[in-house]
Motif scaffolding. Structure first.
Motif, PDB file in Angstrom:
ATOM      1  N   GLU A  57     -23.314 -27.438 -10.275  1.00 31.15           N
ATOM      2  CA  GLU A  57     -24.233 -28.148 -11.139  1.00 31.15           C
ATOM      3  C   GLU A  57     -25.479 -28.413 -10.315  1.00 31.15           C
ATOM      4  N   ARG A  65     -18.719 -25.525 -11.601  1.00 26.47           N
ATOM      5  CA  ARG A  65     -18.601 -25.346 -13.047  1.00 26.47           C
ATOM      6  C   ARG A  65     -18.132 -23.931 -13.326  1.00 26.47           C
ATOM      7  N   VAL A 189     -15.293 -28.221 -15.369  1.00 20.85           N
ATOM      8  CA  VAL A 189     -16.061 -28.770 -14.267  1.00 20.85           C
ATOM      9  C   VAL A 189     -15.040 -29.336 -13.292  1.00 20.85           C
TER      10      VAL A 189
END
Length: 192
Positions: A57, A65, A189
């Motif tokens: 991210e 992610r 995530v």
């Protein structure tokens, strides 16, 4: 507490950063995934999306992610109707695949409708799942707005790794129903 408990260890016993460790782990468990030396190289050379574009991210350090996955319902029992009613329960068995179609995980889940919001009639369900993925068993559980999910919104469920190579990692699974029956898009995530 030893080095292993304090942080993720490389095979040499040296501490390593999360992205490099996660990408190395994924490379070992998903054939064709490239090294992490160059972020664009994380997508396999054959052009398939394999893990959709494993990436950090941009605004959060220590987060990986994984997008571009699909989840297909294999079976189950119980019922959740298109307009869910409180008390309905559905058990399901799913499989998780990369965009290229490679099977990389399985899901055993339970969805129970627990509430109807008086103001707008939205129905909410508790989603509880055991996900086997990347050599790890994850446990996910949370409250989802089923009305929004059935209307095409992403819903997310928090979880954590309870066994396997990524034990102790936190995770969030985001699920998006597609027009194809019993198929959803999935993003993960992961954070150490």
């Amino acid at each position: 507490m030893g080095d292993r408990e304090r942080g993720l260890m490389a095979p040499t016993g040296q501490r390593t950063d999360l992205l490099a460790a996660a990408a190395a782990f994924l490379t070992e468990h998903v054939p064709g995934l490239a090294t992490v030396a160059d972020p664009p190289a994380r997508v396999p050379a054959d052009g398939s999306a394999a893990l959709g574009g494993l990436a950090t991210e941009a605004d959060v350090a220590g987060v990986v992610r994984v997008a571009g996955l699909t989840e297909r319902v294999l079976g189950g029992h119980g019922e959740i109707t298109p307009v869910p009613r409180t008390g309905q329960v559905r058990y399901y068995e799913d499989e998780i695949r990369t965009a290229a179609g490679t099977l990389i995980g399985t899901v055993s889940g339970r969805l129970e409708v627990v509430h109807e919001r008086p103001g707008d009639g939205h129905r909410f369900a508790v989603r509880t799942e055991q996900v086997h993925l990347f050599g790890t068993l994850f446990h996910f559980s949370g409250l989802n707005d089923l009305t929004a999910e059935f209307a095409g919104a992403y819903v997310s469920v928090p979880g954590f790794a309870v066994a396997g190579e990524l034990v102790g990692w936190s995770a969030v699974r985001s699920i998006h129903m597609t027009p194809t029956p019993f198929v959803s898009k999935v993003q993960l995530v992961l954070a150490r």
